[in-house]
Design an enzyme around this catalytic site. Sequence first.
Site, mmCIF file in Angstrom:
data_model
loop_
_atom_site.group_PDB
_atom_site.id
_atom_site.type_symbol
_atom_site.label_atom_id
_atom_site.label_comp_id
_atom_site.label_asym_id
_atom_site.label_seq_id
_atom_site.Cartn_x
_atom_site.Cartn_y
_atom_site.Cartn_z
ATOM 1 N N HIS A 91 -1.421 8.128 4.484
ATOM 2 C CA HIS A 91 -0.420 7.723 3.512
ATOM 3 C C HIS A 91 0.239 8.962 2.932
ATOM 4 O O HIS A 91 -0.410 9.994 2.743
ATOM 5 C CB HIS A 91 -1.074 6.893 2.385
ATOM 6 N N ASP A 119 -1.321 -1.096 4.662
ATOM 7 C CA ASP A 119 -0.428 -1.731 5.637
ATOM 8 C C ASP A 119 -1.179 -2.166 6.890
ATOM 9 O O ASP A 119 -0.819 -3.160 7.526
ATOM 10 C CB ASP A 119 0.706 -0.774 6.022
#
Length: 431
Positions: free
Chosen positions: A308, A366
């Site tokens: 991320h 995600d």
Amino acid sequence: MTNKSYELTDPSSGTRTALPVRSPTVGPDVIDIGALYREQGIFTYDPGFASTASCESAITYIDGDNGVLLYRGYPVEQLAEHSSFIEVAYLLLRGELPGAEQHAEFERSIRLHTMINETLLRFFNGFHYNAHPMAMVSGVVASMSAFYHDTTDITNPEHTEIFSHRIIAKLPTIAAAAYKHSIGQPFVYPQNHLDYCSNMLHMFFAVPAEPYEVNPVAARALDLLFILHADHEQNCSTSTVRLAGSSGTNPYSAIAAGISALWGPAHGGANEAVLAMLNRIGKPEHIPKFIDKAKDRDDPFRLMGFGHRVYKNFDPRAKLIRKMCHEVLEELGGRDEPLFELAMRLEEIALKDDYFVEKKLYPNVDFYSGIIYKALGIPVSMFTVMFAIARTVGWVAHWKEMNNDPGGRIGRPRQLYTGPAQRDYVSVEKR
């Protein structure tokens, strides 16, 4: 403001400018550069605003190095375990967790605002059947100012409150209408006896011809996803809502701008990319080959859903959603689906691989959210719409905060100009 400051000296003129330091509740200090252009005649340059604090906010705090996410000071782990999306929405909007009476009144107000104007509902018939749902949703949300123009005075606290409740309540109805239109089924009206997430699932999957019963595991999973996606500080779409809202535009237009920003594959489309990657890998036995491709700097392939930009450690939301992902697959029979088997095998390998562990490329939110949405029967084209439903709460909270800032000004970034210097016009005959 602190007593600390940095001093910048112009080497040519000797002009000195004191840049005061401002300290947050938690997190790094920021340097106030407001006087820099006025006194030194220079701008700062920070593409992507990676080192720039664009505003002052009391809503969400992220510590990417230590995997911390706080909503109004509350760790997201505690909210995910004990709270609900509606309660988190109240927290983000009002700054404090509600008492029992406040919670009941807020939830009642949201339930009573779920229906949309029938004329607005007919807008969907003007879209092509295969239009992307995000295009439909952003267009319909932008049009809401034409239906609720009598309550869009951004200086009126009562109007602001009505808008907040309306957009949070009606977005699932708009999203469900977009989905039903895309598959050619009749619209299903909201059922106000259902909770927020159960009502949304009912509007998505019920049909007039037969009864539909919402699976409580599915509703609970959706509620968790919405909590984890409710806000995430000054991301692209939130910054877009703030920038659009700084002009004084009506709030529905500001939210529509946020929806459009979220549509970008680098922002809200990451979970779609995870499923596309899994389909490309195809089978568990192909995983080692793709792991090697991901390690190869000269290979453009990337493992989507790992790592991320903000979190340099494990994404705290991923820890929470991982358990729910496995629970959903167990409940809904997803373990028999080859794609889910592949995803779980990839997760297992990546968590043990020295390369990914060393670089802290852990599965992020995600990776798991796309798998859960697919297990719930939500098509890939609707993934970003689901994200928008959850993030609308954060957008509204930031819009309200920006709108109530007495020192707020219209956003107007500057630039590093690299075009031609001034030149004279030459007639076409001489060119």
